[in-house]
Motif scaffolding. Structure first.
Motif, short mmCIF file in Angstrom:
data_model
loop_
_atom_site.label_atom_id
_atom_site.label_comp_id
_atom_site.label_asym_id
_atom_site.label_seq_id
_atom_site.Cartn_x
_atom_site.Cartn_y
_atom_site.Cartn_z
N LYS A 2 0.86 -1.19 0.00
CA LYS A 2 0.00 0.00 0.00
C LYS A 2 0.89 1.23 0.00
CE LYS A 2 -3.58 -2.62 0.61
NZ LYS A 2 -4.30 -3.12 -0.47
N HIS A 20 -10.20 5.85 -0.49
CA HIS A 20 -8.98 5.59 0.27
C HIS A 20 -9.17 4.42 1.23
CE1 HIS A 20 -11.36 8.17 2.87
NE2 HIS A 20 -10.54 7.93 3.89
N TYR A 23 -8.99 1.23 -0.78
CA TYR A 23 -7.61 0.97 -1.17
C TYR A 23 -6.84 0.35 0.00
CZ TYR A 23 -2.76 1.86 -2.47
OH TYR A 23 -1.42 1.72 -2.73
#
Length: 148
Positions: A2, A20, A23
């Motif tokens: 990440k 976000h 993710y």
């Protein structure tokens, strides 16, 4: 892996839609699925302002929801961008070395932090001003009704 810069930009640009969070935590993240709700309500509040004008009481509540959501996501972008590589990699890349490249800060990260600070602060202040101004104007109008 990440990447900190990607997470900061996603929080800044797509944060109100939960991008976000998806993710970083995957599609099973509950908060990521809940973030679009206040965003949609805030957009509905903006539409109500356009349709009914500034005197619409419901828009006083709905419009700041959008602003606070945008400001909160900008704050997430700032937190992500300012996180040390060791802390970033320990939290989001636990199998990587503490100094792995995904947690490093570079100019793209700094750009996301600077824009998030600029836009997030502006949106937060505008939301506060709008809601407080409308509330106090409503109070003055009610006080005038009582005094007559």
């Amino acid at each position: 892996m990440k990447n900190k810069t990607i997470a900061a930009w996603l929080a800044f640009l797509g944060g109100p839609l939960g991008l976000h969070r998806f993710y970083l935590k995957g599609l099973g993240d509950t908060l990521g699925w809940l973030l679009p709700i206040p965003t949609a309500l805030g957009v509905w509040g903006l539409e109500r302002v356009q349709l009914y004008g500034l005197d619409d009481t419901l828009s006083w509540i709905l419009v700041p929801l959008l602003g606070f959501n945008i400001a909160g996501c900008a704050l997430c972008a700032i937190v992500f961008g300012l996180m040390t590589p060791e802390k970033w990699n320990a939290r989001y890349n636990p199998s990587a070395a503490p100094e792995a490249a995904a947690g490093r800060t570079h100019w793209g990260t700094i750009g996301a932090v600077a824009l998030a600070l600029l836009v997030g602060t502006g949106v937060l202040m505008a939301s506060l001003v709008y809601s407080f101004q409308r509330y106090f104007e409503y109070q003055i109008a009610e006080a005038q009704k009582i005094s007559q």
